[in-house]
Design a protein around this motif. Structure first.
Motif, short mmCIF file in Angstrom:
data_model
loop_
_atom_site.label_atom_id
_atom_site.label_comp_id
_atom_site.label_asym_id
_atom_site.label_seq_id
_atom_site.Cartn_x
_atom_site.Cartn_y
_atom_site.Cartn_z
N GLY A 154 0.79 -1.35 -0.04
CA GLY A 154 0.08 0.05 -0.10
C GLY A 154 0.98 1.27 -0.03
O GLY A 154 1.90 1.34 0.75
N LEU A 155 0.48 2.33 -0.81
CA LEU A 155 1.08 3.43 -0.76
C LEU A 155 0.69 4.38 0.28
O LEU A 155 -0.32 4.90 0.13
CB LEU A 155 1.01 4.17 -2.00
CG LEU A 155 2.06 5.42 -2.44
CD1 LEU A 155 3.49 5.09 -2.09
CD2 LEU A 155 2.04 5.94 -3.84
N VAL A 156 1.22 4.72 1.43
CA VAL A 156 0.60 5.19 2.49
C VAL A 156 1.63 6.27 3.08
O VAL A 156 2.93 6.04 3.23
CB VAL A 156 0.27 4.17 3.77
CG1 VAL A 156 -0.26 5.10 4.97
CG2 VAL A 156 -0.28 3.41 3.19
N ASN A 157 1.21 7.61 2.91
CA ASN A 157 2.09 8.56 3.32
C ASN A 157 3.46 8.68 2.52
O ASN A 157 4.65 8.85 2.91
CB ASN A 157 2.49 8.50 4.85
CG ASN A 157 1.22 9.19 5.65
OD1 ASN A 157 0.34 9.61 5.05
ND2 ASN A 157 1.28 9.06 7.00
N VAL A 346 0.31 -5.72 -7.08
CA VAL A 346 -1.02 -4.92 -6.79
C VAL A 346 -0.48 -3.84 -5.79
O VAL A 346 0.33 -4.00 -4.75
CB VAL A 346 -1.96 -5.93 -6.05
CG1 VAL A 346 -3.06 -4.89 -5.60
CG2 VAL A 346 -2.51 -6.87 -7.09
N ILE A 347 -0.66 -2.57 -5.79
CA ILE A 347 -0.41 -1.56 -5.08
C ILE A 347 -1.87 -0.91 -4.68
O ILE A 347 -2.53 -0.38 -5.68
CB ILE A 347 0.54 -0.44 -5.78
CG1 ILE A 347 1.99 -1.03 -6.16
CG2 ILE A 347 0.57 0.70 -4.86
CD1 ILE A 347 2.74 -1.70 -5.01
N ASN A 348 -1.99 -0.97 -3.68
CA ASN A 348 -3.39 -0.51 -2.96
C ASN A 348 -3.02 1.19 -2.87
O ASN A 348 -1.83 1.42 -2.31
CB ASN A 348 -3.98 -0.82 -1.70
CG ASN A 348 -4.43 -2.31 -1.90
OD1 ASN A 348 -4.38 -2.77 -3.12
ND2 ASN A 348 -4.87 -2.99 -0.94
N ARG A 364 -6.57 1.02 -6.33
CA ARG A 364 -5.40 0.30 -6.59
C ARG A 364 -4.95 0.21 -8.01
O ARG A 364 -5.84 0.33 -8.89
CB ARG A 364 -5.55 -1.37 -6.03
CG ARG A 364 -6.59 -2.01 -6.95
CD ARG A 364 -6.49 -3.54 -6.45
NE ARG A 364 -7.28 -4.51 -7.25
CZ ARG A 364 -7.38 -5.82 -7.17
NH1 ARG A 364 -6.74 -6.46 -6.23
NH2 ARG A 364 -8.19 -6.36 -7.69
N ILE A 365 -3.60 -0.03 -8.33
CA ILE A 365 -3.05 -0.34 -9.68
C ILE A 365 -2.44 -1.71 -9.75
O ILE A 365 -1.94 -2.26 -8.68
CB ILE A 365 -2.02 0.55 -9.91
CG1 ILE A 365 -2.42 1.95 -10.00
CG2 ILE A 365 -1.41 0.41 -11.29
CD1 ILE A 365 -1.60 3.31 -10.01
N TYR A 381 -0.83 -1.75 -17.09
CA TYR A 381 -1.35 -1.77 -15.65
C TYR A 381 -2.65 -1.25 -15.89
O TYR A 381 -3.10 -0.60 -16.90
CB TYR A 381 -0.53 -0.97 -14.97
CG TYR A 381 -0.12 0.39 -15.16
CD1 TYR A 381 -0.91 1.43 -14.61
CD2 TYR A 381 1.09 0.71 -15.78
CE1 TYR A 381 -0.65 2.69 -15.00
CE2 TYR A 381 1.49 2.06 -15.90
CZ TYR A 381 0.45 3.30 -15.79
OH TYR A 381 0.70 4.35 -16.06
N PHE A 382 -3.45 -1.60 -14.92
CA PHE A 382 -5.10 -1.21 -14.94
C PHE A 382 -5.24 -0.47 -13.70
O PHE A 382 -4.77 -0.86 -12.46
CB PHE A 382 -5.86 -2.35 -14.98
CG PHE A 382 -5.90 -3.12 -16.24
CD1 PHE A 382 -6.93 -2.68 -17.23
CD2 PHE A 382 -4.83 -3.93 -16.51
CE1 PHE A 382 -6.97 -3.46 -18.49
CE2 PHE A 382 -4.75 -4.47 -18.07
CZ PHE A 382 -5.87 -4.25 -18.66
#
Length: 464
Positions: A154-157, A346-348, A364-365, A381-382
């Motif tokens: 996950g991309l967080v901060n 998968v990156i949320n 997500r991507i 990518y989607f």
């Protein structure tokens, strides 16, 4: 006049047919015609001219509704395909599958992207995992499986952190140095907010906000769970039943796997190939691009299996519709990229804004190149967004919807000769293995008397 599906097929096979199996199957996958047509092709129409390919039919007759079937099945996804396959293989019964989309496989449908040569899924990433030995044994019949343990970031901060929450997630977000499970347990204990009754006694959580606060506390809830849930469901966790966030694990170790099931794998040749093999029995006829409600009066079948939305089946009652969430997929091709666009498949993106203050409206991507170690000079990518419009994906689990579903369920139980299968008909989120198990168990239930009779007949023959 040829249909778009026929034109696609002819472009890959030549207008006069006369193709080999490999070419046929490629054309079939691209045009929505499934592999069981190959059986008709090689057995009954060697020059390819007698097979009716319009509407994706695998039937040889110009009118598949002129035939009586043991079973009519609405939907060519997991539930419908498993049921049809079992009837054909175990009981020798015929099935007509009616599919509204122009392909088989339901939401599992995948294909090779023309621009990149990468296998992608049309409806989002599907990662197979199960703890059910029966399901694992069953899916071995249709393909070779490659072990794969899914990990999500996950991309967080501005930081890539493991999802679900682990020791590494907490250390990265809060600049800590937790080393052991004991230290993680202690940290979680200090963060957790336990729901209590009016007398101050601990009680069970009543909604997903209470679930998250009870498991990870306020800070992680605000950073990850609350904003992601709002984007995914257009509701805050407090508005959703506890089962939504109860599905998401929280770990007290460094285990970054998204699932912990003993069996985790991906099909070597993709999911669509599984359905092609499942439905290859000549006792199974498939009509794609066909709306059940437009042809239901033409059907001749002993039993009906319905896998679509239960409220659609009973739309003539005029009751309110059940609430679903859908997804949209923005396709992005990045040329001349021998590597990857992002560090994981998968990156949320749970937060509503990134560290630069820009709005992030997607959840997500997914970059499919990571899966099965695919190679290409390019990548694809989607970008996934949650929406109210489109095909129904996720039932919205709150009390109002559950109460309404119970009314529909009571009506379904009164439908003579009809079985309701799958997530949409049961208004319940199913993982792939859950859908398969549900279909297998429904088949068991509906055919128990048939197998008892078969056993009895065999016993009589043996005694003679």
């Amino acid at each position: 006049m040829t249909t778009p599906k026929q034109r696609t097929f002819q472009a890959y096979t030549g207008a006069n047919g006369g193709v080999n199996k490999s070419t046929f199957l490629k054309a079939a996958a691209l045009s929505g015609i499934i592999a069981s047509a190959w059986i008709a092709y090689i057995n009954l129409a060697p020059n390819g001219t007698d097979v009716n390919l319009s509407l994706g039919r695998t039937a040889l007759s110009d009118d598949p509704f002129s035939v009586r079937y043991d079973n009519c099945i609405v939907g060519a996804g997991l539930s419908g395909s498993v049921i049809a396959e079992n009837y054909a293989r175990l009981l020798g019964q015929t099935s007509l599958i009616i599919e509204k989309r122009d392909h088989i496989g339901g939401n599992c449908f995948d294909y090779i992207d023309d621009d990149t040569g990468i296998r992608v899924s049309l409806y989002g990433a599907h990662l197979f995992h199960t703890k059910h030995e029966r399901v694992w044994d069953y899916v071995q019949r249709f393909t070779e499986w490659v072990p794969y343990e899914h990990k999500v970031l996950g991309l967080v901060n501005g930081k890539y952190v493991p999802i679900p929450v682990t020791i590494d997630t907490v250390n990265a977000l809060f600049d800590l140095n937790i080393q052991s499970t004991e230290e993680m347990d202690e940290w979680l204990k200090n963060e957790q907010i336990i729901p209590v009754d009016k007398d101050g006694n601990p009680r069970e959580p009543e909604n997903s906000e209470e679930v998250a606060l009870m498991r990870v506390g306020q800070r992680l809830y605000d950073l990850i769970f609350k904003p992601y849930t709002k984007k995914q469901w257009d509701k805050y966790p407090v508005e959703l039943g506890p089962e939504v966030l109860s599905r998401i694990p929280v770990r007290n170790n460094h285990d970054g796997r998204y699932f912990s099931d003993p069996h985790q794998a991906l099909p070597k040749n993709g999911y669509t190939a599984i359905f092609e093999k499942m439905l290859s029995d000549p006792k199974i006829t498939v009509l794609t691009s066909t709306d059940f409600f437009e042809v239901r009066d033409k059907l001749q079948c002993n039993r009906l299996y319905y896998t679509g939305p239960i409220d659609t089946y009973f739309s003539d009652l005029g009751w309110p519709k059940l609430e679903y969430r859908s997804l949209s997929f923005e396709r992005v091709v990045q040329k001349d990229t021998p590597g990857y666009f992002q560090p994981a498949s998968v990156i949320n993106h749970p937060q509503a804004q990134n560290i630069d203050g820009e709005d992030v409206d997607f959840t997500r991507i997914v970059e499919y190149k990571h899966l099965l170690n695919q190679t290409s000079d390019h990548t694809i990518y989607f970008i996934e967004r949650s929406t109210d419009e489109g095909d129904p994906y996720y039932p919205v689990p709150n009390q109002e919807n559950q109460d309404l579903f119970q009314k529909y369920k009571e009506m379904a139980e009164k439908e003579d000769g009809v079985s309701f299968a799958g997530r949409l008909a049961n208004y319940k989120y199913f993982n792939m293995d859950d859908a398969i198990l549900n279909a297998l168990e429904l088949f068991d239930e509906d055919t128990a008397a048939m197998f008892d009779k078969k056993t009895e007949e065999n016993s009589v023959v043996e005694s003679e």
